[in-house]
Design a protein around this motif. Structure first.
Motif, PDB file in Angstrom:
ATOM      1  N   ASN A 178     -55.931 -44.780  28.428  1.00  0.00           N
ATOM      2  CA  ASN A 178     -55.896 -43.552  29.227  1.00  0.00           C
ATOM      3  C   ASN A 178     -57.107 -43.443  30.148  1.00  0.00           C
ATOM      4  OD1 ASN A 178     -58.007 -42.809  27.561  1.00  0.00           O
ATOM      5  ND2 ASN A 178     -56.871 -41.209  26.461  1.00  0.00           N
ATOM      6  N   GLY A 179     -57.901 -44.513  30.212  1.00  0.00           N
ATOM      7  CA  GLY A 179     -59.026 -44.565  31.138  1.00  0.00           C
ATOM      8  C   GLY A 179     -60.322 -43.998  30.604  1.00  0.00           C
ATOM      9  N   ARG A 180     -60.336 -43.482  29.367  1.00  0.00           N
ATOM     10  CA  ARG A 180     -61.553 -42.883  28.822  1.00  0.00           C
ATOM     11  C   ARG A 180     -62.511 -43.961  28.323  1.00  0.00           C
ATOM     12  NH1 ARG A 180     -60.477 -37.347  28.133  1.00  0.00           N
ATOM     13  NH2 ARG A 180     -62.091 -36.965  26.571  1.00  0.00           N
ATOM     14  N   TRP A 181     -63.794 -43.760  28.614  1.00  0.00           N
ATOM     15  CA  TRP A 181     -64.832 -44.701  28.219  1.00  0.00           C
ATOM     16  C   TRP A 181     -66.117 -43.914  27.982  1.00  0.00           C
ATOM     17  CZ3 TRP A 181     -69.074 -44.761  31.498  1.00  0.00           C
ATOM     18  CH2 TRP A 181     -68.867 -44.193  32.766  1.00  0.00           C
ATOM     19  N   ALA A 182     -67.035 -44.501  27.227  1.00  0.00           N
ATOM     20  CA  ALA A 182     -68.281 -43.800  26.935  1.00  0.00           C
ATOM     21  C   ALA A 182     -69.335 -44.778  26.451  1.00  0.00           C
ATOM     22  CB  ALA A 182     -68.057 -42.704  25.882  1.00  0.00           C
ATOM     23  N   ALA A 183     -70.600 -44.393  26.639  1.00  0.00           N
ATOM     24  CA  ALA A 183     -71.738 -45.179  26.153  1.00  0.00           C
ATOM     25  C   ALA A 183     -72.851 -44.216  25.772  1.00  0.00           C
ATOM     26  CB  ALA A 183     -72.232 -46.151  27.229  1.00  0.00           C
ATOM     27  N   VAL A 184     -73.603 -44.573  24.730  1.00  0.00           N
ATOM     28  CA  VAL A 184     -74.716 -43.734  24.286  1.00  0.00           C
ATOM     29  C   VAL A 184     -75.951 -44.596  24.068  1.00  0.00           C
ATOM     30  CG1 VAL A 184     -74.237 -43.866  21.786  1.00  0.00           C
ATOM     31  CG2 VAL A 184     -75.364 -41.832  22.740  1.00  0.00           C
ATOM     32  N   LEU A 185     -77.109 -44.042  24.379  1.00  0.00           N
ATOM     33  CA  LEU A 185     -78.394 -44.701  24.166  1.00  0.00           C
ATOM     34  C   LEU A 185     -79.316 -43.708  23.476  1.00  0.00           C
ATOM     35  CD1 LEU A 185     -77.443 -45.081  27.441  1.00  0.00           C
ATOM     36  CD2 LEU A 185     -79.093 -46.918  27.250  1.00  0.00           C
ATOM     37  N   ASN A 186     -80.254 -44.217  22.690  1.00  0.00           N
ATOM     38  CA  ASN A 186     -81.236 -43.305  22.116  1.00  0.00           C
ATOM     39  C   ASN A 186     -82.280 -42.939  23.162  1.00  0.00           C
ATOM     40  OD1 ASN A 186     -82.452 -45.907  22.028  1.00  0.00           O
ATOM     41  ND2 ASN A 186     -83.902 -45.171  20.511  1.00  0.00           N
ATOM     42  N   PHE A 187     -82.998 -41.859  22.909  1.00  0.00           N
ATOM     43  CA  PHE A 187     -84.050 -41.383  23.806  1.00  0.00           C
ATOM     44  C   PHE A 187     -85.390 -41.634  23.126  1.00  0.00           C
ATOM     45  CE2 PHE A 187     -86.768 -38.653  26.231  1.00  0.00           C
ATOM     46  CZ  PHE A 187     -86.166 -38.544  27.480  1.00  0.00           C
ATOM     47  N   ARG A 188     -86.267 -42.386  23.818  1.00  0.00           N
ATOM     48  CA  ARG A 188     -87.531 -42.790  23.212  1.00  0.00           C
ATOM     49  C   ARG A 188     -88.653 -41.848  23.650  1.00  0.00           C
ATOM     50  NH1 ARG A 188     -87.996 -48.058  24.851  1.00  0.00           N
ATOM     51  NH2 ARG A 188     -90.045 -48.121  25.817  1.00  0.00           N
TER      52      ARG A 188
ATOM     53  N   VAL B 213     -69.631 -40.887  21.095  1.00  0.00           N
ATOM     54  CA  VAL B 213     -68.714 -41.785  21.806  1.00  0.00           C
ATOM     55  C   VAL B 213     -67.315 -41.693  21.225  1.00  0.00           C
ATOM     56  CG1 VAL B 213     -68.223 -44.197  22.371  1.00  0.00           C
ATOM     57  CG2 VAL B 213     -70.572 -43.346  22.466  1.00  0.00           C
ATOM     58  N   THR B 214     -67.206 -41.803  19.911  1.00  0.00           N
ATOM     59  CA  THR B 214     -65.876 -41.791  19.294  1.00  0.00           C
ATOM     60  C   THR B 214     -65.172 -40.454  19.503  1.00  0.00           C
ATOM     61  OG1 THR B 214     -66.750 -41.129  17.126  1.00  0.00           O
ATOM     62  CG2 THR B 214     -66.602 -43.474  17.573  1.00  0.00           C
ATOM     63  N   GLU B 215     -65.928 -39.361  19.456  1.00  0.00           N
ATOM     64  CA  GLU B 215     -65.306 -38.054  19.630  1.00  0.00           C
ATOM     65  C   GLU B 215     -64.810 -37.848  21.060  1.00  0.00           C
ATOM     66  OE1 GLU B 215     -68.144 -35.223  18.188  1.00  0.00           O
ATOM     67  OE2 GLU B 215     -67.946 -35.932  16.114  1.00  0.00           O
ATOM     68  N   PHE B 216     -65.545 -38.380  22.040  1.00  0.00           N
ATOM     69  CA  PHE B 216     -65.045 -38.268  23.409  1.00  0.00           C
ATOM     70  C   PHE B 216     -63.806 -39.128  23.603  1.00  0.00           C
ATOM     71  CE2 PHE B 216     -64.713 -40.010  27.692  1.00  0.00           C
ATOM     72  CZ  PHE B 216     -64.427 -38.836  28.386  1.00  0.00           C
ATOM     73  N   LEU B 217     -63.832 -40.344  23.096  1.00  0.00           N
ATOM     74  CA  LEU B 217     -62.707 -41.261  23.314  1.00  0.00           C
ATOM     75  C   LEU B 217     -61.413 -40.741  22.699  1.00  0.00           C
ATOM     76  CD1 LEU B 217     -64.402 -44.735  22.730  1.00  0.00           C
ATOM     77  CD2 LEU B 217     -63.932 -43.590  24.896  1.00  0.00           C
ATOM     78  N   THR B 218     -61.514 -39.923  21.653  1.00  0.00           N
ATOM     79  CA  THR B 218     -60.318 -39.387  21.007  1.00  0.00           C
ATOM     80  C   THR B 218     -60.056 -37.932  21.399  1.00  0.00           C
ATOM     81  OG1 THR B 218     -61.651 -38.826  19.052  1.00  0.00           O
ATOM     82  CG2 THR B 218     -60.520 -40.947  19.042  1.00  0.00           C
ATOM     83  N   SER B 219     -60.832 -37.416  22.337  1.00  0.00           N
ATOM     84  CA  SER B 219     -60.689 -36.035  22.788  1.00  0.00           C
ATOM     85  C   SER B 219     -59.723 -35.951  23.959  1.00  0.00           C
ATOM     86  CB  SER B 219     -62.059 -35.500  23.214  1.00  0.00           C
ATOM     87  OG  SER B 219     -61.936 -34.289  23.928  1.00  0.00           O
ATOM     88  N   CYS B 220     -59.256 -34.730  24.213  1.00  0.00           N
ATOM     89  CA  CYS B 220     -58.429 -34.467  25.397  1.00  0.00           C
ATOM     90  C   CYS B 220     -59.207 -33.701  26.469  1.00  0.00           C
ATOM     91  CB  CYS B 220     -57.190 -33.661  25.007  1.00  0.00           C
ATOM     92  SG  CYS B 220     -56.037 -34.559  23.937  1.00  0.00           S
ATOM     93  N   LEU B 221     -60.479 -33.409  26.194  1.00  0.00           N
ATOM     94  CA  LEU B 221     -61.293 -32.678  27.162  1.00  0.00           C
ATOM     95  C   LEU B 221     -61.689 -33.576  28.328  1.00  0.00           C
ATOM     96  CD1 LEU B 221     -63.724 -30.779  24.769  1.00  0.00           C
ATOM     97  CD2 LEU B 221     -61.761 -29.818  25.994  1.00  0.00           C
ATOM     98  N   SER B 222     -61.890 -32.968  29.489  1.00  0.00           N
ATOM     99  CA  SER B 222     -62.421 -33.718  30.624  1.00  0.00           C
ATOM    100  C   SER B 222     -63.848 -34.149  30.299  1.00  0.00           C
ATOM    101  CB  SER B 222     -62.426 -32.847  31.877  1.00  0.00           C
ATOM    102  OG  SER B 222     -63.426 -31.840  31.781  1.00  0.00           O
ATOM    103  N   PRO B 223     -64.380 -35.162  30.988  1.00  0.00           N
ATOM    104  CA  PRO B 223     -65.770 -35.559  30.738  1.00  0.00           C
ATOM    105  C   PRO B 223     -66.750 -34.404  30.847  1.00  0.00           C
ATOM    106  CG  PRO B 223     -64.668 -37.243  32.029  1.00  0.00           C
ATOM    107  CD  PRO B 223     -63.709 -36.093  31.925  1.00  0.00           C
ATOM    108  N   MET B 224     -66.614 -33.556  31.864  1.00  0.00           N
ATOM    109  CA  MET B 224     -67.539 -32.444  32.028  1.00  0.00           C
ATOM    110  C   MET B 224     -67.383 -31.416  30.914  1.00  0.00           C
ATOM    111  SD  MET B 224     -70.052 -31.077  33.553  1.00  0.00           S
ATOM    112  CE  MET B 224     -70.270 -31.929  35.125  1.00  0.00           C
ATOM    113  N   ASP B 225     -66.154 -31.071  30.570  1.00  0.00           N
ATOM    114  CA  ASP B 225     -65.946 -30.087  29.507  1.00  0.00           C
ATOM    115  C   ASP B 225     -66.476 -30.604  28.174  1.00  0.00           C
ATOM    116  OD1 ASP B 225     -64.833 -28.249  31.217  1.00  0.00           O
ATOM    117  OD2 ASP B 225     -62.759 -28.752  30.719  1.00  0.00           O
ATOM    118  N   PHE B 226     -66.262 -31.879  27.897  1.00  0.00           N
ATOM    119  CA  PHE B 226     -66.783 -32.440  26.653  1.00  0.00           C
ATOM    120  C   PHE B 226     -68.302 -32.354  26.613  1.00  0.00           C
ATOM    121  CE2 PHE B 226     -68.500 -35.818  24.026  1.00  0.00           C
ATOM    122  CZ  PHE B 226     -67.747 -35.707  22.865  1.00  0.00           C
ATOM    123  N   ALA B 227     -68.944 -32.749  27.712  1.00  0.00           N
ATOM    124  CA  ALA B 227     -70.403 -32.730  27.765  1.00  0.00           C
ATOM    125  C   ALA B 227     -70.945 -31.322  27.575  1.00  0.00           C
ATOM    126  CB  ALA B 227     -70.886 -33.316  29.087  1.00  0.00           C
TER     127      ALA B 227
END
Length: 271
Positions: free
Chosen positions: A68-78, A94-108
């Motif tokens: 469905n085109g959803r993708w995500a990446a996470v990094l730690n903050f040092r 990452v996993t929660e966004f990939l399985t969510s139906c929210l838009s990227p902005m709404d999820f964030a």
């Protein structure tokens, strides 16, 4: 620690090309890139916490894969702030966004920022990409261009982010523009991700770490190193996974999108 470069909306047929190095302790148990059996996700997996650092939505049904085109990446903050035991795993974002139906902005906008240790998160689909962290960076859409993020603020110009940015612009993006077939440019991309040049002393960021550690972590690819107090002076940390993630647009009327991740893994911290 990790680093991610995102070529966003630069190529008509490849709206996303992401280049990623995952740096991690060797003893942290990890599963290689695979189709998860319990969730519609294609990614590597952190067996300790169950999440992932980079992935795409993918459903497998009778040997057919759907995206469905959803993708995500996470990094730690040092920033010298240690994670506490009651904080959730950043990989769950990452996993929660990939399985969510929210838009990227709404999820964030709906993330409980205080529930996690420091992170930079990029979430997206074929039309929108958003970056957010819990160190003061509000959800912000990515503009079309090349974005390079590591373990500081997204706008920080660390030696490693600028070196990766420069080499991708000179050595990889022109190849994709010339011929977007993966076999034409992916080896050049992996070569750039394997750059182990360390920062000069006067170009090191100040993140609260000792000089020696800061310099060790200053390269795009982190060579094997004895990190922390392991008492043995043997390598226990380094770049473990290199990945290239692409979204491909097809020209048919359905505007179908295909997601793909190619990874190289170095669990022994040696290339």
């Amino acid at each position: 620690m990790c680093i991610v470069a995102i070529a966003w909306q630069l190529f008509d047929e490849l709206p996303l090309v992401a280049f990623s190095n995952r740096d991690e302790f060797l003893e942290r148990p990890t599963e290689s890139l695979h189709q998860w059996s319990d969730q519609p996700i294609y990614a590597g997996r952190d067996k300790q916490s169950g999440g992932t650092w980079l992935g795409v939505h993918q459903e497998a049904h009778k040997g057919i894969y759907r995206h469905n085109g959803r993708w995500a990446a996470v990094l730690n903050f040092r920033d010298g702030v240690q994670a506490s035991n009651d904080e959730r795993s950043r990989g769950a974002l990452v996993t929660e966004f990939l399985t969510s139906c929210l838009s990227p902005m709404d999820f964030a906008r709906n993330i409980d920022l205080q529930a996690y240790a420091g992170f930079n998160l990029i979430v997206g689909d074929a039309t929108q990409a958003v970056i957010i962290n819990n160190r003061g960076h509000a959800p912000t859409p990515l503009y079309a261009g090349l974005h390079v993020i590591s373990n500081g603020q997204p706008e920080d110009s660390w030696f490693k982010t600028e070196r990766l940015r420069g080499r991708l612009r000179q050595e990889v993006l022109p190849l994709i523009a010339e011929n977007n077939s993966p076999e034409y440019w992916q080896q050049a991309a992996f070569n750039v991700l394997s750059d182990h040049t360390k920062a000069p002393v006067d170009e090191l960021p100040d993140t609260g770490m000792a000089f020696e550690i800061e310099q060790t972590l200053s390269s795009v690819y982190i060579e094997p190193v004895a990190f922390g107090h392991n008492g043995k002076n043997v390598p226990n940390y380094g770049t473990r996974t290199q990945s290239i993630l692409t979204l491909s647009k097809h020209s048919n009327k359905s505007a179908h999108v295909t997601a793909e991740i190619i990874s190289r893994e170095f669990d022994d911290c040696s290339k």
